[in-house]
Every structure is written in C-alpha cells, then in structure tokens.
Design a protein around this motif. Structure first.
Motif, PDB file in Angstrom:
ATOM      1  N   THR A   1       1.086  -1.337  -0.122  1.00 15.34           N
ATOM      2  CA  THR A   1      -0.099   0.106  -0.050  1.00 15.34           C
ATOM      3  C   THR A   1       0.892   1.236   0.153  1.00 15.34           C
ATOM      4  O   THR A   1       1.745   1.352   0.871  1.00 15.34           O
ATOM      5  CB  THR A   1      -0.796  -0.015   1.118  1.00 15.34           C
ATOM      6  OG1 THR A   1      -1.682  -1.232   1.268  1.00 15.34           O
ATOM      7  CG2 THR A   1      -1.912   1.103   1.407  1.00 15.34           C
ATOM      8  N   ILE A   2       0.703   2.300  -1.183  1.00 12.52           N
ATOM      9  CA  ILE A   2       1.491   3.505  -1.159  1.00 12.52           C
ATOM     10  C   ILE A   2       0.469   4.472  -1.012  1.00 12.52           C
ATOM     11  O   ILE A   2      -0.607   4.726  -1.684  1.00 12.52           O
ATOM     12  CB  ILE A   2       1.964   3.497  -2.417  1.00 12.52           C
ATOM     13  CG1 ILE A   2       3.021   2.282  -2.829  1.00 12.52           C
ATOM     14  CG2 ILE A   2       2.982   4.811  -2.608  1.00 12.52           C
ATOM     15  CD1 ILE A   2       3.498   2.165  -4.238  1.00 12.52           C
ATOM     16  N   GLN A   3       0.762   5.277   0.032  1.00 12.33           N
ATOM     17  CA  GLN A   3      -0.085   6.395   0.449  1.00 12.33           C
ATOM     18  C   GLN A   3       0.735   7.596   0.467  1.00 12.33           C
ATOM     19  O   GLN A   3       1.646   7.649   1.108  1.00 12.33           O
ATOM     20  CB  GLN A   3      -0.812   6.242   1.791  1.00 12.33           C
ATOM     21  CG  GLN A   3      -2.030   7.248   1.808  1.00 12.33           C
ATOM     22  CD  GLN A   3      -2.786   6.777   3.195  1.00 12.33           C
ATOM     23  OE1 GLN A   3      -2.232   6.825   4.377  1.00 12.33           O
ATOM     24  NE2 GLN A   3      -4.269   6.861   3.044  1.00 12.33           N
ATOM     25  N   PHE A   4       0.276   8.819  -0.224  1.00 13.21           N
ATOM     26  CA  PHE A   4       1.005  10.034  -0.209  1.00 13.21           C
ATOM     27  C   PHE A   4      -0.019  11.420  -0.237  1.00 13.21           C
ATOM     28  O   PHE A   4      -1.216  11.108  -0.663  1.00 13.21           O
ATOM     29  CB  PHE A   4       2.123  10.090  -1.040  1.00 13.21           C
ATOM     30  CG  PHE A   4       1.758  10.021  -2.461  1.00 13.21           C
ATOM     31  CD1 PHE A   4       1.365  10.942  -3.117  1.00 13.21           C
ATOM     32  CD2 PHE A   4       1.602   8.749  -3.061  1.00 13.21           C
ATOM     33  CE1 PHE A   4       0.675  10.818  -4.718  1.00 13.21           C
ATOM     34  CE2 PHE A   4       1.304   8.589  -4.520  1.00 13.21           C
ATOM     35  CZ  PHE A   4       0.862   9.391  -5.257  1.00 13.21           C
ATOM     36  N   LYS A   5       0.324  12.367   0.292  1.00 10.99           N
ATOM     37  CA  LYS A   5      -0.307  13.450   0.222  1.00 10.99           C
ATOM     38  C   LYS A   5       0.695  14.867  -0.058  1.00 10.99           C
ATOM     39  O   LYS A   5       1.389  14.863   0.606  1.00 10.99           O
ATOM     40  CB  LYS A   5      -1.343  13.788   1.357  1.00 10.99           C
ATOM     41  CG  LYS A   5      -2.311  14.874   1.365  1.00 10.99           C
ATOM     42  CD  LYS A   5      -3.305  15.049   2.442  1.00 10.99           C
ATOM     43  CE  LYS A   5      -2.767  15.362   3.925  1.00 10.99           C
ATOM     44  NZ  LYS A   5      -3.673  15.702   4.772  1.00 10.99           N
ATOM     45  N   THR A   6      -0.138  15.602  -1.112  1.00 11.38           N
ATOM     46  CA  THR A   6       0.564  17.018  -1.302  1.00 11.38           C
ATOM     47  C   THR A   6       0.504  17.947  -0.194  1.00 11.38           C
ATOM     48  O   THR A   6      -0.794  17.982   0.128  1.00 11.38           O
ATOM     49  CB  THR A   6       0.213  17.635  -2.718  1.00 11.38           C
ATOM     50  OG1 THR A   6       0.614  16.531  -3.528  1.00 11.38           O
ATOM     51  CG2 THR A   6       0.889  18.582  -3.019  1.00 11.38           C
ATOM     52  N   PRO A   7       1.146  18.735   0.474  1.00 10.42           N
ATOM     53  CA  PRO A   7       1.115  19.609   1.421  1.00 10.42           C
ATOM     54  C   PRO A   7       0.069  20.500   1.183  1.00 10.42           C
ATOM     55  O   PRO A   7      -0.019  21.145  -0.340  1.00 10.42           O
ATOM     56  CB  PRO A   7       2.492  20.371   1.692  1.00 10.42           C
ATOM     57  CG  PRO A   7       3.291  19.418   1.292  1.00 10.42           C
ATOM     58  CD  PRO A   7       2.732  18.461   0.104  1.00 10.42           C
ATOM     59  N   GLY A   8      -1.058  20.439   1.950  1.00  9.55           N
ATOM     60  CA  GLY A   8      -2.221  21.751   1.409  1.00  9.55           C
ATOM     61  C   GLY A   8      -3.395  20.859   0.782  1.00  9.55           C
ATOM     62  O   GLY A   8      -4.551  21.409   0.662  1.00  9.55           O
ATOM     63  N   ALA A   9      -3.232  19.748   0.467  1.00 12.81           N
ATOM     64  CA  ALA A   9      -4.332  19.025  -0.236  1.00 12.81           C
ATOM     65  C   ALA A   9      -5.229  18.416   0.515  1.00 12.81           C
ATOM     66  O   ALA A   9      -4.777  18.094   1.947  1.00 12.81           O
ATOM     67  CB  ALA A   9      -3.725  17.893  -1.026  1.00 12.81           C
ATOM     68  N   LYS A  10      -6.471  18.405   0.474  1.00 10.10           N
ATOM     69  CA  LYS A  10      -7.550  17.798   1.417  1.00 10.10           C
ATOM     70  C   LYS A  10      -7.548  16.427   1.360  1.00 10.10           C
ATOM     71  O   LYS A  10      -7.529  15.628   2.602  1.00 10.10           O
ATOM     72  CB  LYS A  10      -8.859  18.046   0.926  1.00 10.10           C
ATOM     73  CG  LYS A  10      -9.165  19.664   1.086  1.00 10.10           C
ATOM     74  CD  LYS A  10     -10.560  19.879   0.472  1.00 10.10           C
ATOM     75  CE  LYS A  10     -10.891  21.573   0.327  1.00 10.10           C
ATOM     76  NZ  LYS A  10     -12.296  21.843  -0.021  1.00 10.10           N
TER      77      LYS A  10
ATOM     78  N   ILE B   1       5.963  18.235 -13.605  1.00  8.06           N
ATOM     79  CA  ILE B   1       5.373  19.317 -12.697  1.00  8.06           C
ATOM     80  C   ILE B   1       5.722  18.693 -11.257  1.00  8.06           C
ATOM     81  O   ILE B   1       6.205  17.648 -11.198  1.00  8.06           O
ATOM     82  CB  ILE B   1       3.823  19.601 -12.820  1.00  8.06           C
ATOM     83  CG1 ILE B   1       3.236  18.215 -12.829  1.00  8.06           C
ATOM     84  CG2 ILE B   1       3.544  20.116 -14.306  1.00  8.06           C
ATOM     85  CD1 ILE B   1       1.765  18.120 -12.900  1.00  8.06           C
ATOM     86  N   TYR B   2       5.628  19.709 -10.228  1.00 13.04           N
ATOM     87  CA  TYR B   2       5.753  19.166  -8.970  1.00 13.04           C
ATOM     88  C   TYR B   2       4.902  18.194  -8.507  1.00 13.04           C
ATOM     89  O   TYR B   2       3.641  18.218  -9.120  1.00 13.04           O
ATOM     90  CB  TYR B   2       5.662  20.440  -7.990  1.00 13.04           C
ATOM     91  CG  TYR B   2       6.731  21.370  -8.003  1.00 13.04           C
ATOM     92  CD1 TYR B   2       8.032  20.959  -7.664  1.00 13.04           C
ATOM     93  CD2 TYR B   2       6.563  22.728  -8.337  1.00 13.04           C
ATOM     94  CE1 TYR B   2       9.194  21.910  -7.508  1.00 13.04           C
ATOM     95  CE2 TYR B   2       7.847  23.439  -8.279  1.00 13.04           C
ATOM     96  CZ  TYR B   2       8.943  23.041  -7.935  1.00 13.04           C
ATOM     97  OH  TYR B   2       9.894  24.090  -7.773  1.00 13.04           O
ATOM     98  N   GLY B   3       5.144  17.244  -7.744  1.00 10.93           N
ATOM     99  CA  GLY B   3       3.988  16.257  -7.160  1.00 10.93           C
ATOM    100  C   GLY B   3       2.731  16.634  -6.585  1.00 10.93           C
ATOM    101  O   GLY B   3       2.599  17.728  -6.015  1.00 10.93           O
ATOM    102  N   ASP B   4       1.569  15.962  -7.143  1.00 12.19           N
ATOM    103  CA  ASP B   4       0.475  16.659  -6.717  1.00 12.19           C
ATOM    104  C   ASP B   4      -0.686  15.379  -6.774  1.00 12.19           C
ATOM    105  O   ASP B   4      -0.795  14.772  -7.455  1.00 12.19           O
ATOM    106  CB  ASP B   4      -0.217  17.267  -8.000  1.00 12.19           C
ATOM    107  CG  ASP B   4      -1.423  18.394  -7.558  1.00 12.19           C
ATOM    108  OD1 ASP B   4      -1.989  18.018  -6.548  1.00 12.19           O
ATOM    109  OD2 ASP B   4      -1.549  19.270  -8.221  1.00 12.19           O
TER     110      ASP B   4
END
Length: 381
Positions: A37-46, A315-318
């Motif tokens: 399981t891979i989980q990530f979140k962009t800073p500021g994203a909901k 682009i930057y990760g999103d």
C-alpha cells in the motif's frame, strides 16, 4: 517509487526500488504476491492518494560490493490482473453492452473499487467464451456505440478513483466543466499565476511537444475523409458511410469551448478532398447495432484529432491529479515571458491527462514530481 497510470491500461503499475541493508527480502520474506500500500498527500491538499497493489515479481537484484546491502526492484500491479489471469468469461449478452461490462468488472474481476460506467446505446445479442475479463471488456468496448457522441471513442482504464468505462468525448466535456479554480491551472511562468497559495506546486517545470498537428498523417489515415462500407450478411445489402471533415468536425468534442477542429484552410481542403481510406466490414443486422458503420467512420477521424497535439510536462508532485482528468496549461510564446503578450494563445488551454507517472524519492529530503502526457483536441480560435 514510480507509479504509472494510463487511459490505455486497465490496471495501474508501480516499481519500488529498495536498498535493503536489514535483510528484509529474506527475513520477511518477499517472494511475490504480497500486498503493498502506497499512500501520499501533497501539502495543502485535502485528500491523500492511496494505491494498493500486489508484488508481481522481484527483479534487478544486485548485491553491494561490501555484501552488507542488496538493492532490488519490486514490480507491483493492481490485484485485479491476477484475477484476470486465472478467470475466463463465458457469457451470453442480450441487452445494453455497458451493463454487461459492469457485470464483468464487478463479478468476474471481483473488484471492490469504484466503477464509473458510461451508458451505451442499443441492444446486442452475442455470445463469447473462454475470454479473460479484460479481453472480454475490450471486445465489447470496440462494439459499443454511444448515446450521445458520434465517435463512440470508449476507453477502459483504472485511475486513482477506480475503474472507468467512458468515451474520450465525455472526458473532454467533463474536463471543461471542472476547470474552475487554481487547483487545475498550471503555469510555465509562475509570475503569471495569481494564486500565491498554489504557486509552489502548480508550476510547469519543463514541457516538450511530442506531436503537433501533422496534416499529412491525418490525410493518410482518414482524418479528413474516409469511407466505411457495411455488408449485411443477412440481407445482402451494402451501406456506405462517409466522413467529410468540413461537415463532420463540428460534431466532435474539443478541449476548449472556442477550439477549432476543422481543416485549416481552403487549399488544404482541396488537396485532401479525395477519400484516403475505405474499409469494408461484414455485419449481422440481427445482432449488431445499426449505427456500427456510422460509429467506425467517425471514430477513424476522431482518433486522428486526439493524437495530433500531445504535450509532455514535468511538474511538482500533486496527489490531486490522476489520468482522465483535465488541467489548464498556460504556455509561453516566443515573443517573451514578461507579461500576458508572451502567452501562446494557440497552445495554452485545457489538456486531458492521458498518461501519468508519479516519481517519489524517499530520502532525507523526500521529493515528489510528476511526468505526464497530455492531449489537447483542437486549437483555440
């Protein structure tokens, strides 16, 4: 970590490069078939992005010269591909094809992911046997006709949101409606971005045109004029379906509301007025949709339009982005980049994300960027 999505692929792939100095591969052990399981979140994203896959294989095993570490790559893929490899579909279809596709995805693939199915038109009667689920879906996809769009350009793919059976035209139309705020707008020159909140991760770091309006290719492959003749084996009748770009292009969806899809000039119209491609297909009017010929002649032309303007961006990760969604790109012209006169009105606008690669480096300073292949249908007037 590299995660690959594509509107041409029914599953998501990933590669995890690991430097193992604790014997994880042997002690865990990692043999293949484990869940990752891979989980990530962009800073500021909901919301965060979550990908759950199985390890298909362990490759590129290289021992370190000191024998204190080995490196290897875990090749991961959506778990449904394992079900697809062992399952064969025997099915009688009598009705709407989109309903049959939804049953195959839910029952034969056994997925618990969300399913987004665009309805097809007409009823069909057909039987197929010993097909793997993905092959069965692709067989039905090629026969499906849309209730709304002339090209019926159905595609079946998995993205972050689940499984999708949808036309390219529907993706383009939905994309235009959803471009509402800065979360979907990207700028090559950040000075033009009015949203200071997003300017650090809505930048286009680099871009490159893969294809840009090859009119000779369009002419040769029937993008301007083509003919499909259907021969009904029951009645013995021929029906000829013609596509003329000067009349038919306006029926297609474009990336932007003010885009132009027709031939660029009267001279080009004259030079390419002859039919470049003629196809003859055998049909059975009792079991096939009557619009199959009309679909094929339009699909041939539309396929050329969606392949004529392809852009590659870095682009930057999103974590917001996934294939099948639309973003707005503001690209520079060659006249300068210091004010709005430097914006390329021809190339800027809405782009559909056709392929996407998340590139994640888990180090002392974690990094996340995205390489994406974008499609733009038509040019702004």
């Amino acid at each position: 970590i590299d995660i690959y999505e594509s509107i041409l692929s029914p599953v998501i792939f990933a590669e995890l490069g690991i430097a193992d100095a604790i014997g994880l591969k042997h002690k865990f052990p990692i043999l293949g078939g484990e869940y990752v399981t891979i989980q990530f979140k962009t800073p500021g994203a909901k919301n965060s992005s979550t990908y759950k896959m199985i390890v298909q294989s362990v490759t590129n095993i290289v021992p370190h010269p000191s024998n204190k570490m080995i490196s290897y790559t875990l090749k991961c893929v959506s778990a449904e591909i394992l079900r697809n490899a062992t399952r064969q579909v025997d099915r009688v279809v009598d009705g709407v094809l989109s309903d049959a596709i939804e049953e195959i995805v839910r029952d034969d693939l056994g997925t618990t992911k969300k399913i987004n199915i665009e309805k097809t038109s007409g009823n069909e009667k057909l039987t197929f046997s010993k097909l793997h689920p993905f092959a069965a879906i692709d067989y039905l996809r090629q026969r499906a006709t849309s209730t709304k769009y002339p090209a019926s350009s159905y595609t079946f793919f998995e993205n972050r949101n689940g499984y999708n059976f949808i036309t390219m035209e529907q993706l383009l139309e939905d994309g235009k409606k959803k471009i509402t705020d800065s979360s979907s707008k990207f700028f090559y020159d950040t000075m033009r971005n009015q949203s200071t909140e997003d300017e650090n991760w809505r930048d286009i770091l680099a871009f490159n045109y893969i294809t840009n309006n090859d009119i000779v290719s369009q002419a040769e492959t029937g993008g301007f004029n083509n003919v499909v003749k259907t021969f009904d084996i029951i009645t013995g009748t021929y029906i000829e379906h013609k596509y003329d770009d000067s009349k038919g292009a306006d029926k297609f969806q474009s990336s932007d509301d003010n885009s132009r899809l027709t031939l660029p000039s009267n001279d080009i119209k004259k030079l390419s007025k002859d039919t470049a491609r003629t196809s003859v297909i055998v049909v059975n009017g009792d079991i096939m949709p009557e619009k199959i010929g009309e679909k094929l002649v339009n699909a041939q032309a539309f396929a050329q339009k969606i392949s004529q303007n392809i852009l590659h961006v870095h682009i930057y990760g999103d974590s917001y982005l996934t294939v099948g969604s639309t973003i707005e790109c503001t690209l520079p012209s060659s006249t300068g980049m210091d004010d709005d006169t430097g914006v390329s009105q021809l190339d800027s606008g809405n782009y559909l994300i056709a392929k996407l690669r998340h590139i994640i480096i888990n180090s002392d300073r974690p990094q996340h960027s995205i390489a994406a292949e974008l499609i733009k249908v038509g040019y702004q007037r």
